[in-house]
Scaffold this motif. Structure first.
Motif, PDB file in Angstrom:
ATOM      1  N   TRP A 112      -5.580  13.584 -11.287  1.00 23.32           N
ATOM      2  CA  TRP A 112      -4.700  14.535 -10.613  1.00 23.32           C
ATOM      3  C   TRP A 112      -5.523  15.560  -9.833  1.00 23.32           C
ATOM      4  O   TRP A 112      -6.521  16.065 -10.340  1.00 23.32           O
ATOM      5  N   GLY A 113      -5.084  15.857  -8.605  1.00 17.70           N
ATOM      6  CA  GLY A 113      -5.723  16.965  -7.910  1.00 17.70           C
ATOM      7  C   GLY A 113      -5.657  16.852  -6.404  1.00 17.70           C
ATOM      8  O   GLY A 113      -5.184  15.869  -5.827  1.00 17.70           O
ATOM      9  N   THR A 114      -6.141  17.906  -5.767  1.00 20.94           N
ATOM     10  CA  THR A 114      -6.365  17.957  -4.329  1.00 20.94           C
ATOM     11  C   THR A 114      -7.783  18.468  -4.121  1.00 20.94           C
ATOM     12  O   THR A 114      -8.509  18.746  -5.088  1.00 20.94           O
ATOM     13  N   ALA A 115      -8.188  18.634  -2.864  1.00 19.51           N
ATOM     14  CA  ALA A 115      -9.528  19.158  -2.595  1.00 19.51           C
ATOM     15  C   ALA A 115      -9.677  20.593  -3.071  1.00 19.51           C
ATOM     16  O   ALA A 115     -10.806  21.082  -3.200  1.00 19.51           O
ATOM     17  N   ALA A 116      -8.556  21.286  -3.363  1.00 23.21           N
ATOM     18  CA  ALA A 116      -8.614  22.672  -3.821  1.00 23.21           C
ATOM     19  C   ALA A 116      -8.634  22.791  -5.344  1.00 23.21           C
ATOM     20  O   ALA A 116      -8.645  23.907  -5.873  1.00 23.21           O
ATOM     21  N   LEU A 117      -8.618  21.657  -6.061  1.00 22.03           N
ATOM     22  CA  LEU A 117      -8.595  21.711  -7.525  1.00 22.03           C
ATOM     23  C   LEU A 117      -9.865  22.363  -8.049  1.00 22.03           C
ATOM     24  O   LEU A 117     -10.980  21.952  -7.703  1.00 22.03           O
ATOM     25  N   ALA A 118      -9.708  23.362  -8.915  1.00 16.13           N
ATOM     26  CA  ALA A 118     -10.867  24.047  -9.488  1.00 16.13           C
ATOM     27  C   ALA A 118     -11.168  23.567 -10.901  1.00 16.13           C
ATOM     28  O   ALA A 118     -12.240  23.857 -11.439  1.00 16.13           O
ATOM     29  N   GLY A 119     -10.244  22.842 -11.531  1.00 16.82           N
ATOM     30  CA  GLY A 119     -10.416  22.436 -12.916  1.00 16.82           C
ATOM     31  C   GLY A 119     -10.699  20.954 -13.061  1.00 16.82           C
ATOM     32  O   GLY A 119     -11.232  20.291 -12.171  1.00 16.82           O
ATOM     33  N   ARG A 137      12.801   6.469 -15.796  1.00 16.32           N
ATOM     34  CA  ARG A 137      13.103   7.349 -14.662  1.00 16.32           C
ATOM     35  C   ARG A 137      12.489   8.729 -14.808  1.00 16.32           C
ATOM     36  O   ARG A 137      12.558   9.527 -13.883  1.00 16.32           O
ATOM     37  N   SER A 138      11.940   9.030 -15.966  1.00 15.90           N
ATOM     38  CA  SER A 138      11.300  10.322 -16.164  1.00 15.90           C
ATOM     39  C   SER A 138      10.067  10.140 -17.022  1.00 15.90           C
ATOM     40  O   SER A 138      10.117   9.486 -18.059  1.00 15.90           O
ATOM     41  N   LEU A 139       8.966  10.706 -16.574  1.00 13.11           N
ATOM     42  CA  LEU A 139       7.704  10.635 -17.297  1.00 13.11           C
ATOM     43  C   LEU A 139       7.148  12.045 -17.369  1.00 13.11           C
ATOM     44  O   LEU A 139       6.924  12.684 -16.345  1.00 13.11           O
ATOM     45  N   GLU A 140       6.934  12.557 -18.605  1.00 13.02           N
ATOM     46  CA  GLU A 140       6.485  13.928 -18.780  1.00 13.02           C
ATOM     47  C   GLU A 140       5.219  13.973 -19.612  1.00 13.02           C
ATOM     48  O   GLU A 140       5.108  13.273 -20.630  1.00 13.02           O
ATOM     49  N   PHE A 141       4.282  14.819 -19.186  1.00  9.29           N
ATOM     50  CA  PHE A 141       3.082  15.117 -19.951  1.00  9.29           C
ATOM     51  C   PHE A 141       3.142  16.601 -20.312  1.00  9.29           C
ATOM     52  O   PHE A 141       2.939  17.473 -19.471  1.00  9.29           O
ATOM     53  N   GLY A 142       3.432  16.906 -21.584  1.00  5.76           N
ATOM     54  CA  GLY A 142       3.504  18.290 -22.022  1.00  5.76           C
ATOM     55  C   GLY A 142       4.530  19.065 -21.212  1.00  5.76           C
ATOM     56  O   GLY A 142       5.581  18.554 -20.826  1.00  5.76           O
ATOM     57  N   ASP A 143       4.212  20.345 -20.960  1.00  6.94           N
ATOM     58  CA  ASP A 143       5.104  21.195 -20.179  1.00  6.94           C
ATOM     59  C   ASP A 143       4.629  21.358 -18.745  1.00  6.94           C
ATOM     60  O   ASP A 143       5.224  22.130 -17.981  1.00  6.94           O
ATOM     61  N   ASP A 144       3.570  20.641 -18.363  1.00 10.66           N
ATOM     62  CA  ASP A 144       2.921  20.901 -17.078  1.00 10.66           C
ATOM     63  C   ASP A 144       3.157  19.828 -16.030  1.00 10.66           C
ATOM     64  O   ASP A 144       2.828  20.042 -14.859  1.00 10.66           O
ATOM     65  N   TYR A 145       3.697  18.683 -16.424  1.00 10.52           N
ATOM     66  CA  TYR A 145       3.806  17.577 -15.466  1.00 10.52           C
ATOM     67  C   TYR A 145       5.091  16.799 -15.724  1.00 10.52           C
ATOM     68  O   TYR A 145       5.412  16.449 -16.870  1.00 10.52           O
ATOM     69  N   ARG A 146       5.812  16.495 -14.633  1.00  7.31           N
ATOM     70  CA  ARG A 146       7.019  15.669 -14.740  1.00  7.31           C
ATOM     71  C   ARG A 146       7.164  14.828 -13.479  1.00  7.31           C
ATOM     72  O   ARG A 146       7.067  15.332 -12.354  1.00  7.31           O
ATOM     73  N   LEU A 147       7.415  13.539 -13.662  1.00  2.55           N
ATOM     74  CA  LEU A 147       7.676  12.607 -12.573  1.00  2.55           C
ATOM     75  C   LEU A 147       9.063  12.018 -12.792  1.00  2.55           C
ATOM     76  O   LEU A 147       9.331  11.415 -13.830  1.00  2.55           O
ATOM     77  N   ARG A 157       6.588  17.231 -10.132  1.00  6.61           N
ATOM     78  CA  ARG A 157       6.422  18.661 -10.336  1.00  6.61           C
ATOM     79  C   ARG A 157       5.297  18.864 -11.340  1.00  6.61           C
ATOM     80  O   ARG A 157       5.316  18.269 -12.422  1.00  6.61           O
ATOM     81  N   SER A 158       4.322  19.679 -10.989  1.00  5.83           N
ATOM     82  CA  SER A 158       3.164  19.840 -11.856  1.00  5.83           C
ATOM     83  C   SER A 158       2.499  21.193 -11.633  1.00  5.83           C
ATOM     84  O   SER A 158       2.443  21.700 -10.516  1.00  5.83           O
ATOM     85  N   THR A 159       2.018  21.758 -12.746  1.00  2.15           N
ATOM     86  CA  THR A 159       1.135  22.923 -12.690  1.00  2.15           C
ATOM     87  C   THR A 159      -0.170  22.622 -13.429  1.00  2.15           C
ATOM     88  O   THR A 159      -0.855  23.538 -13.896  1.00  2.15           O
ATOM     89  N   VAL A 160      -0.514  21.343 -13.558  1.00  4.45           N
ATOM     90  CA  VAL A 160      -1.724  20.933 -14.255  1.00  4.45           C
ATOM     91  C   VAL A 160      -2.944  21.568 -13.588  1.00  4.45           C
ATOM     92  O   VAL A 160      -3.119  21.489 -12.366  1.00  4.45           O
ATOM     93  N   VAL A 165       2.487  22.035  -7.674  1.00  3.33           N
ATOM     94  CA  VAL A 165       3.008  21.026  -6.753  1.00  3.33           C
ATOM     95  C   VAL A 165       4.472  20.747  -7.067  1.00  3.33           C
ATOM     96  O   VAL A 165       4.845  20.555  -8.228  1.00  3.33           O
ATOM     97  N   ASP A 166       5.285  20.725  -6.041  1.00  5.31           N
ATOM     98  CA  ASP A 166       6.684  20.288  -6.155  1.00  5.31           C
ATOM     99  C   ASP A 166       7.003  19.498  -4.891  1.00  5.31           C
ATOM    100  O   ASP A 166       7.212  20.052  -3.819  1.00  5.31           O
TER     101      ASP A 166
END
Length: 367
Positions: A112-119, A137-147, A157-160, A165-166
């Motif tokens: 996961w990421g873009t060129a701006a990812l710091a982690g 139809r729904s895939l979730e990782f914790g509270d930070d990622y949902r497809l 939607r993700s704040t990983v 990202v939305d």
């Protein structure tokens, strides 16, 4: 070339060398009904657009892949990598045995990421840490990622790692098939997208353009084993690179190369895709070669060490006419389990016209 130099990377759809190994590679790709530049396995939509089908529902069997690839994000992001692998494939190029602490079946890997990812760009989730609806139809990782997938719309939607990202992708009916067999099915949709991308705490950017949504599934009995296959027993597909290249606001070029046994071309394919014209093979003969490597190999936490390119070239030949794309990687490489992902700028000549733009690349060299 001295012993410390990376192995050359040069693959072509015209490659026919290899003797008995060539016969084995050709037989395997035909058994999996895998596409090549001279072989389109399918052109229509899947009969059922549920994700995933029953064989991987609730992590029961097999390996599955969800992917969102975007090549044209504005600064500072440039590209989006969203690579999900559930289970282990058994392919040398794609599997990182160090990612598994237990049985591969049901273990989810997120690149996961873009060129701006710091982690950190790579995250591994045990089955108990993942929520997957029965229909996929729904895939979730914790509270930070949902497809969420409700064809033709895909929302991520993700704040990983502080990357906010939305995005809503709307799939067209333009589809490319990588393979279509009882052992392995993999297809890719041309999509448009809108939404926001930003860094937590800053005002997000409104974005739109064209991207790709991919889904793949495979099953062979070794995927049920309590441990991943040791490297000597993995399938000998040991090199892989996949590209999404924006040609203009409405057209994209997708290109893939798979190598086996260290120096054989197992498959090369390239398609130009647009809403107006659908998906069409680009060129009769396609080749990919790395022109310059980074001074130091890429690694992730002491493993998955591999040379990565700085400059590379795609060549597409049709009826004596040659089109070329020269790519230059201009972002950090993000580890994604299957290898590394980056963004690049490109220039070249397409159908006799000079062009330039941005591209997305996945790269794994485990030869």
């Amino acid at each position: 070339m001295n012993s410390t130099d990376p192995r050359p990377v040069a693959y072509s759809s015209a490659d026919r060398h290899g003797g008995l190994r060539r016969i084995a590679v050709d037989a395997a790709t035909r058994l999996m009904r895998a596409a090549n530049q001279d072989r389109v396995v399918r052109t229509g939509l899947p009969e059922q657009l549920t994700f995933p089908p029953s064989s991987t529902e609730r992590f029961g069997k097999g390996a599955a892949h969800y992917g969102i690839m975007i090549a044209d994000l504005p600064e500072p992001h440039r590209f989006l990598a969203n690579m999900i692998i559930i289970g282990a494939t058994g392919f040398k190029a794609w599997d990182d045995n160090g990612a598994f602490t237990g049985a591969p079946r049901g273990t989810c890997q997120l690149g996961w990421g873009t060129a701006a990812l710091a982690g950190n760009s790579f995250h591994v989730f045990a089955p108990d840490d993942v929520r997957l609806e029965p229909a996929g139809r729904s895939l979730e990782f914790g509270d930070d990622y949902r497809l969420d997938i409700d064809y033709p719309e895909i929302r991520v939607r993700s704040t990983v790692e502080g990357l906010d990202v939305d995005l809503v992708l709307t799939s067209t009916d333009v589809v490319s098939w990588v393979a279509d067999s009882a052992f392995y099915r993999h297809f890719s949709f041309l999509c448009t997208y809108t939404g926001t991308v930003g860094v937590t705490g800053e005002t997000p950017l409104a974005v739109s353009g064209t991207g790709t949504f991919e889904y793949g599934i495979g099953y062979l009995p070794y995927m049920d084993l309590p441990r991943p296959l040791p490297r000597p027993l993995k399938l000998p597909a040991d090199f892989f690179s996949y590209h999404v290249i924006d040609l203009d606001a409405e057209r994209q070029l997708v290109a893939v190369v798979l190598g086996a046994f260290g120096d054989l071309t197992a498959g090369v394919g390239a398609e130009v895709r647009s809403v107006a014209d659908g998906a069409q093979r680009f060129g009769d003969e396609v080749s990919f070669e790395v022109l310059d490597f980074a001074p130091e190999p890429q690694s992730y936490r002491g493993r998955s060490t591999m040379p990565v390119p700085v400059r590379f070239r795609w060549t597409f030949t049709a009826a004596g006419d040659v089109s070329e794309i020269h790519g230059t990687v201009d972002t950090p490489w993000l580890y994604a389990g299957i290898g590394y992902i980056a963004g690049y700028s490109w220039s070249g000549e397409i159908d006799g016209e000079p062009r330039n733009g941005r591209g997305y690349v996945e790269y794994a060299d485990r030869r």
